[in-house]
Design an enzyme around this catalytic site. Structure first.
Site, PDB file in Angstrom:
ATOM      1  N   GLU A 140      85.880  91.298  79.565  1.00  0.00           N
ATOM      2  CA  GLU A 140      84.868  91.199  79.297  1.00  0.00           C
ATOM      3  C   GLU A 140      84.659  92.236  80.863  1.00  0.00           C
ATOM      4  O   GLU A 140      83.679  91.278  81.561  1.00  0.00           O
ATOM      5  CB  GLU A 140      84.340  90.026  78.880  1.00  0.00           C
ATOM      6  CG  GLU A 140      82.765  90.246  78.495  1.00  0.00           C
ATOM      7  CD  GLU A 140      82.246  89.457  77.493  1.00  0.00           C
ATOM      8  OE1 GLU A 140      80.708  89.626  76.858  1.00  0.00           O
ATOM      9  OE2 GLU A 140      82.304  88.434  77.533  1.00  0.00           O
ATOM     10  N   ASP A 176      82.033  93.852  74.164  1.00  0.00           N
ATOM     11  CA  ASP A 176      80.088  94.114  74.954  1.00  0.00           C
ATOM     12  C   ASP A 176      79.562  94.777  74.386  1.00  0.00           C
ATOM     13  O   ASP A 176      78.716  95.944  75.142  1.00  0.00           O
ATOM     14  CB  ASP A 176      80.153  92.892  75.357  1.00  0.00           C
ATOM     15  CG  ASP A 176      78.654  91.749  75.120  1.00  0.00           C
ATOM     16  OD1 ASP A 176      77.176  92.609  74.711  1.00  0.00           O
ATOM     17  OD2 ASP A 176      78.674  90.954  74.683  1.00  0.00           O
ATOM     18  N   GLU A 238      77.188  87.766  69.074  1.00  0.00           N
ATOM     19  CA  GLU A 238      76.634  86.427  70.631  1.00  0.00           C
ATOM     20  C   GLU A 238      75.195  87.244  70.582  1.00  0.00           C
ATOM     21  O   GLU A 238      74.845  87.365  71.889  1.00  0.00           O
ATOM     22  CB  GLU A 238      77.764  87.222  71.287  1.00  0.00           C
ATOM     23  CG  GLU A 238      77.228  85.922  71.989  1.00  0.00           C
ATOM     24  CD  GLU A 238      78.097  86.668  73.410  1.00  0.00           C
ATOM     25  OE1 GLU A 238      78.779  86.014  74.539  1.00  0.00           O
ATOM     26  OE2 GLU A 238      77.926  88.186  73.693  1.00  0.00           O
TER      27      GLU A 238
END
Length: 254
Positions: A140, A176, A238
């Site tokens: 990530e 993300d 998230e």
């Protein structure tokens, strides 16, 4: 907000339900209409409780984190691999086939090229384990401007290059959207061009990392663009809610 027609949503328990009873929270999610969760650190949880809660509620686990050991430091590689094996054992118990990996903080006095090479070689060392167990590992990129100063990997372009160098379908990117909006923007184009290298998404509003309709990102269009690529994985929610978690979660199911 109208969400994408085919978008599968996964709720990050450690963000939306931080500090709340795990079992009660999972049951609430199921009542709202969600059937998939994720979380961060498995070693900070009672896995017996997690397993019982998801079984009781009838939900699945999309992903969680492997142990936080540096991939850019070659001296930590054996420790990283040990942590991966431990994490896979937990994943098997929870019927989960994807793991999230951080790559570590940038090392002072070591060239970026050397750290990148360590990261590539470390991920290549994971591949035989991942192939054997049928588990996908996802690194990530994180923004270093607001939330993760000193972290090694911020750019999605650099992350995609690393994944191409590793060359395994068992190693992908967790894209993300919140982090990449801060780091570089151009979110939809970057996703479209590299969708085959993405294993999972995370979403939050920016600025602030709150509900998806709070901020500058047009998630309705982003979700549609991802759906149009044929992506069949999950969009992980998230974010840190400003309201009770169920308020924003119900909006996303409309």
């Amino acid at each position: 907000m109208e969400r994408g027609i085919g978008m599968k949503l996964s709720v990050c328990m450690d963000a939306l339900y931080k500090g709340r009873d795990f079992r009660e929270s999972v049951n609430e999610l199921k009542e709202i209409g969600y059937d998939t969760i994720e979380f961060w650190s498995w070693w900070q949880k009672d896995i017996d409780v997690v397993a019982a809660a998801v079984t009781e509620a009838g939900v699945s686990i999309s992903t969680f984190c492997t142990k936080f050991t540096s991939l850019v430091d070659p001296t930590q590689r054996s420790v990283y691999l040990e942590g991966l094996v431990e994490s896979i054992a937990v994943a098997k118990r929870l019927n989960c086939t994807k793991l999230i990996s951080q790559v570590g903080q940038a090392l002072e006095g070591v060239s970026r090229e050397a750290q990148t090479q360590s990261l590539i070689e470390g991920l290549r060392a994971c591949v035989p384990i991942l192939e054997k167990e049928g588990v996908t590992l996802m690194i990530e990129p994180l923004n270093t401007r607001v939330n993760h100063q000193g972290y090694f990997l911020a750019s999605s372009e650099e992350a995609f290059h690393i994944i191409n160098e590793v060359g395994s379908p068992y190693v992908k990117i967790l894209f993300d959207i919140y982090h990449q909006q801060i780091t570089e923007g151009n979110v939809i184009a970057n996703i479209r061009e590299n969708i085959g290298l993405i294993g999972h998404f995370h979403a939050a509003g920016n600025p602030g990392r709150h509900e998806l309709d709070n901020g500058e990102l047009n998630y309705e269009q982003i979700f549609k663009a991802i759906d149009d690529t044929g992506f069949d994985g999950h969009m992980g929610l998230e974010y840190f809610p400003l309201e009770e978690p169920q308020v924003g979660l119900r909006k996303l199911l409309k």
